[in-house]
Every structure is written in structure tokens, then in C-alpha cells.
Design a protein around this motif. Sequence first.
Motif, PDB file in Angstrom:
ATOM      1  N   PRO A 140      14.790  25.913   0.334  1.00  0.00           N
ATOM      2  CA  PRO A 140      15.526  26.353  -1.238  1.00  0.00           C
ATOM      3  C   PRO A 140      16.590  27.397  -0.904  1.00  0.00           C
ATOM      4  O   PRO A 140      17.247  27.528  -1.803  1.00  0.00           O
ATOM      5  CB  PRO A 140      14.470  26.305  -2.080  1.00  0.00           C
ATOM      6  CG  PRO A 140      13.364  26.914  -1.495  1.00  0.00           C
ATOM      7  CD  PRO A 140      13.194  26.279  -0.205  1.00  0.00           C
ATOM      8  N   TYR A 141      16.654  28.130   0.171  1.00  0.00           N
ATOM      9  CA  TYR A 141      17.510  29.279   0.331  1.00  0.00           C
ATOM     10  C   TYR A 141      18.921  28.680   0.191  1.00  0.00           C
ATOM     11  O   TYR A 141      19.509  27.684   0.671  1.00  0.00           O
ATOM     12  CB  TYR A 141      17.222  29.661   1.780  1.00  0.00           C
ATOM     13  CG  TYR A 141      17.929  30.805   2.223  1.00  0.00           C
ATOM     14  CD1 TYR A 141      17.665  32.024   1.525  1.00  0.00           C
ATOM     15  CD2 TYR A 141      19.059  30.873   3.173  1.00  0.00           C
ATOM     16  CE1 TYR A 141      18.642  33.261   1.924  1.00  0.00           C
ATOM     17  CE2 TYR A 141      19.774  31.779   3.586  1.00  0.00           C
ATOM     18  CZ  TYR A 141      19.493  33.086   2.914  1.00  0.00           C
ATOM     19  OH  TYR A 141      20.255  34.125   3.405  1.00  0.00           O
ATOM     20  N   LYS A 142      19.606  29.582  -0.390  1.00  0.00           N
ATOM     21  CA  LYS A 142      20.982  29.049  -0.968  1.00  0.00           C
ATOM     22  C   LYS A 142      21.406  27.592  -1.560  1.00  0.00           C
ATOM     23  O   LYS A 142      22.225  26.810  -1.142  1.00  0.00           O
ATOM     24  CB  LYS A 142      22.091  29.167   0.369  1.00  0.00           C
ATOM     25  CG  LYS A 142      22.136  30.868   0.990  1.00  0.00           C
ATOM     26  CD  LYS A 142      23.159  30.750   1.873  1.00  0.00           C
ATOM     27  CE  LYS A 142      23.197  32.503   2.243  1.00  0.00           C
ATOM     28  NZ  LYS A 142      24.221  32.714   3.319  1.00  0.00           N
ATOM     29  N   GLU A 145      24.460  26.838  -3.301  1.00  0.00           N
ATOM     30  CA  GLU A 145      25.488  26.767  -2.515  1.00  0.00           C
ATOM     31  C   GLU A 145      25.542  25.287  -1.987  1.00  0.00           C
ATOM     32  O   GLU A 145      26.663  24.614  -1.822  1.00  0.00           O
ATOM     33  CB  GLU A 145      25.506  27.894  -1.297  1.00  0.00           C
ATOM     34  CG  GLU A 145      26.843  27.926  -0.717  1.00  0.00           C
ATOM     35  CD  GLU A 145      26.494  29.216   0.540  1.00  0.00           C
ATOM     36  OE1 GLU A 145      26.619  30.335   0.073  1.00  0.00           O
ATOM     37  OE2 GLU A 145      26.520  28.770   1.691  1.00  0.00           O
ATOM     38  N   GLY A 285      13.018  31.630  -0.480  1.00  0.00           N
ATOM     39  CA  GLY A 285      14.487  31.357  -0.708  1.00  0.00           C
ATOM     40  C   GLY A 285      14.734  30.974  -1.975  1.00  0.00           C
ATOM     41  O   GLY A 285      15.931  30.639  -2.261  1.00  0.00           O
TER      42      GLY A 285
END
Lengths: 409, 250
Positions: A140-142, A145, A285
Motif C-alpha cells: 500500500p506504499y504510495k 499516487e 506503507g
Amino acid sequence: MKSWWFTEDCYPHLPDESTYRSIRVDLPNEHCDPEVAHDLYNRYLDLWCACDEIGLGIMLNEHHQTATCMVPAAPIMLGILARQTSKSRLLILGNPLPNRNQPVRVAEEMALVDVISKGRVECGFVRSVPYEAAAANILPYKGSERMWEAHDLIMKAWTTHDGPFNFEGKYYHHRQVNIWPRPYQQPHPPVWITMGSAGSAVPVAQHKHVGAVFLAGYPRIRSVYDGYRQAYLDAHGTHAPLDRLAYLGLCYIGENDREAEEGARKLLWYMEANKVPPEWSNPPGYHPPPVSAQVMRGVTGSGVPTNPTLEEQMARGNVFAGTPDQVFEQIKSFWEYSGGFGHMLMMGQAGFLSDADALKSMKLYKSEVEPRLIELAKNADPAELWEKSKAMPIKEGVDLGNFGVEFVR
Amino acid sequence: MKLQGQEIDVVRKGSGQPLVLLHGGGGPIASMPFADKLAEKFEIIAPTHPGFAGSKIPDHFNRIDDLVYLYLDLLDELDLNDVILMGFSMGGWTAVELATMNSTRLSKMILVDPVGVKTGGREDRDIADVFALPGEKLAELMFHDTSLAPRPADMPEDQLQIMAANRIALGVYTWDPYMHNPKLPHRLHRIKMPTHFIWGESDGIVTVDYGEKYCKLIDGATMTVIEKAGHSPQMEQPDAFVDAVFKFAG
């Protein structure tokens, strides 16, 4: 003011919660009896179909590997409802874009349902909750985005009509994008995006999408809505119309205090049952380090509380419950404090609440609460409402007296 | 020091043959007692992987080979030769990848409970899913003596936030495919230098059995198993660990 009715399609027939560590991600599906699930799905679909009769908007969502929500593919439910209803708008809130590896497929699914339903789709996009990381096997990092890149690709897929285009982004690559069908609504179905902070509200406002907030309550609603309203004003030079903002709370209406309290307590299953340990609520993340650290420390989980009291949740503005008069006053109070919104999203069924009780509440809402909310918002000026809300003192941790008495004003 | 346009923290201590130390997912370890002992014989050069210990992750970093290219540049920048490359866990994976790409500046490699390859079938969980484990279970797999495990509830806030950030960075580099590169076994024949594995006997993250299979994939590689140690033998048994290093590379 538009009103939307929502249920998560839970599977509440579980063993004692002391026998499992988590209701999400790793609860073995041996606890899911397909016969029971069959009945539940059809009951929930009937309730959504009742919205079509009663005149409420239909809202649905998806989660994965969990008994709290048995819909792992919301577009499929949406497709069923597209055929089985004829009037209600169909709000999917939403498609968990960072966890879908093919945004173009999402664009196709939504266009398909939009065409079948003759343009009734309201299409939500969400970053999705932390428990979904393991189920989707997506870091789930960024995530935001990723969500916005997928959003851009979907919007272009919906609005390009002269043959294939190329997309080679940071996260998604698709060289020949040319969806069939195109959406029924032109240029595209209305887009909704969930917001959790003032910062996350900014791009939603810049796109003029509907910004939806779930269960932020009095403590957080103004900061998120203010973030949206300011960004909208900055980007477009006018105040955000009320129909750009939505709020979701649990909602139960009874004919008297006792009935309302009973129904509302049953709805609270949604929060009480959400037993999720840190390994699922804190994937790397999803949260920034300060929040992640708090979860590691054991100070707090993330998401909804698991030991709610009805009084606290009502004081917080997460639950609206009472007689029609009381619920109208509660929503009105929250609406004024928040600076106004144009969509009331109601979780109206959860846990063991019976269909008859859910239906009774829906009908009371429709006949006795909604008309007053429509009247309230009809000629409201967004700029004026915003100014008034700013002047109201910060409300937090309201102590409630007796149930059913002017709790939150 | 500046590498690829970004500031990289590099600890240097001791003197002698250069020993480049690549830490694991727990973060920098060059201040631990074992490293002080190694510094009596070697010059230790220990970079901090971007994202660890409070440092920033460059926007385009998301795989182990981002670290590999960073450290190839580090070897060039410092003009290091005859290097002993030592990697721990994910740092071991990084070391192996680096050695398959360009080993001209390297003379020996030491791998401490490394990850990086898959040894079993598609349904075997060769490497424990550290992101899916409750804290107490993770501690059991990580440590022989679980009293050494960090206790988030008692940690100062700044340290805990760094630990949280380290965990995020570990996820960024290793999430999928999880903790390994499926192509790596097909490249290991390129490693010609003496290579030694050091393994904690009680390691439950990657077991000794996994280590033995990994060791067989590299021509001529040898292995020392350290008793009463888990995934971090350098921490739990520093003396035995340093002995094993000196025996191989001293």
C-alpha cells in the motif's frame, strides 16, 4: 440533498470472537456456510431493490477476505442491481483502484453497468483500507499516487472515442486502450472519491469530483471538508456546491426511543465485530511512520473502534438514531457544524438487524426525515454555511445525557 | 556521501581490508559490538539503505536492484578493491545480486541468514511472511532468546517511528515477489569468489534447511551454523559470529 442507503453484506453468524484473532484476512472460510451466504446475499439484494421502490439511492462497496463484507467484487453486485432496479442511482463506493492491476478493466466494468442501467452509475474510487493489502497482495506504499494514476487512465478511457491511445505511467502500462462500450452518461459517470484528510481532499476538489467522508464525526469533519472547500475555491474561483460533498454515518430510525435504540445497537455490530490485529491493520506503507508507530505500540488500531458505545458514537456524529424528529435534528446539527453537504449516505443494515426493521427505518427516513433535509438544503448558500460553521466552537467528546434527547446540539 | 544525486549515510570505521556491510530489514547494525570487533581487522564501510534509519526513499526506488546499482556506484566512488562483501538478510540478497552483476572489486562474500532465492515449490512458504505475523510470533521466529526482541510498547517515540519507517522500507524493497528474485538462481553461476554462509540455528524466518539449499546453489560455498542464535547471529552470539568471519576471511 440526496440520500443513499448502504449495507456491507456482512456474514454475522460467526463463532464466539474469542475463538479467532481476526474477522478479516485470515478467518477461515469454513465458517462461511454457502447456504447461509446464499440467503444473506438475496436478502441484501432485496433490501437494495426496496430502495428502488422507496426512492432512495443505492450504495454498495467491496472488501476482501472478511465476514464484515461478503462482496469481493462490487461491480458484479452493481451489474445485478442494474437489471433488477429501474429508478435508483447506483453508487459504487468504491472501486479499490490501487488494488486493481488493470484500471482499464475497471473502466470497462463501469461503462458496461452504466449502459445496462441507462446511465444510473455513480462511480466511486477509493484507495482502500489497510486490511486489503494482504488480500490483494499489493504493497500500500504510495497508494494514493497509484489511485490517481489509475483514475487518470480510467477517465481517459471513458472519454476517448477515436480509437486506441497509449498509456505508460509509473504504475500502469496499457498500449492499446479503446474500451467498448463507452459509458452511457456523457462525458462520463459522476465520480466520487473518499477523503480522509484535508490534504487528500485537495485533488478531489480540483477535479470537481464528489468527496465522500466516512465516520469522521465532529472531531474531523470540518478539517476534511474545509480542505475540500478551500481547494475547490482556489482551483475554480467559486464555492463548492453542496452536492460535491457527502457524509456517511450509521442511521436507524424507529417510531419511538426504545425501537430506535434497539435498532441502532444492532447496527453497531459493524464496529463491534471489526476485530483486526495490527498485522492486518498496519501493512507497510499504508500509514505514515507516526501513525504506524502508534499501531505498533498498541495505542490504537486503525479504522473503526471495536468497543463503541451507542452514546459515544452518536455524540461523535458517527451514528444518527432516534425518532424521525430526533434524527432530523441530529443530522441537521452535524450538517450545520460541518458547513453543509449534499449527500447523506446511510449504513442502514448490519449484523443481525432484521429486514423488517431495516425496511421500517428506510421508510421512516424517506417519509419523515428526507423531506425536511431537502427543505433544509434547498436554498442553502455554500459560502454562507461555511462561514457559519467556522464560527461554531470546536465540538469534541460531547457528553451525552439520556438517549433520544437532543444529544448533539 | 552523495551517490546518484542523493545523500547516503555511510559509516566507516577500522582499518585494513575493506569490508562492505549491507544491513538487513531491521536497519543499520554497524554500531553493534560485533562490528567493533570486525573493525579491529577490517575497514568497515556500512551504508544505510535509503528509507532506513529515518532517511528518504528516492521516488523511483522499489526493488532490490535499486540498492545494487547504488552500491556498485559506491564501490566505484570509493575506488574499493579486494572487498569482502557481507550482507545480512535482505542485505545478503542485495550482496548476492551485486556479485552476479559485477564482482571485479570483490574478493570474498559472507552471507548472514540471507534471503533472495526461492528453494521450495510454489505453495511452500520458504520465507516467513514477516508482514503477516503478530509481533510475538515474529519475535519467536527472529530470536533464539526472545527477551532480545524490541518491545514497541516501551520504546521512545522517535525510535519507534524509525522502526516503523524501517518496516515500510523493507516492504518497498521486498514485497513482491516476496523476498526473492525468481531469476537469481539462474545467475548464481557467475559468482566465482569464495563465499561463506553464516546461519543462526534457531532462525525461523529462513531456516537452516533453506540456508543449506541456498548454499548449494553457489559453487564451492561453505556454511557455519551458529548455535543459540536466530535470524541475527551477529547480535545474539557476537563472539561465535566474529570467529566464523575471521576463520573464513581473517
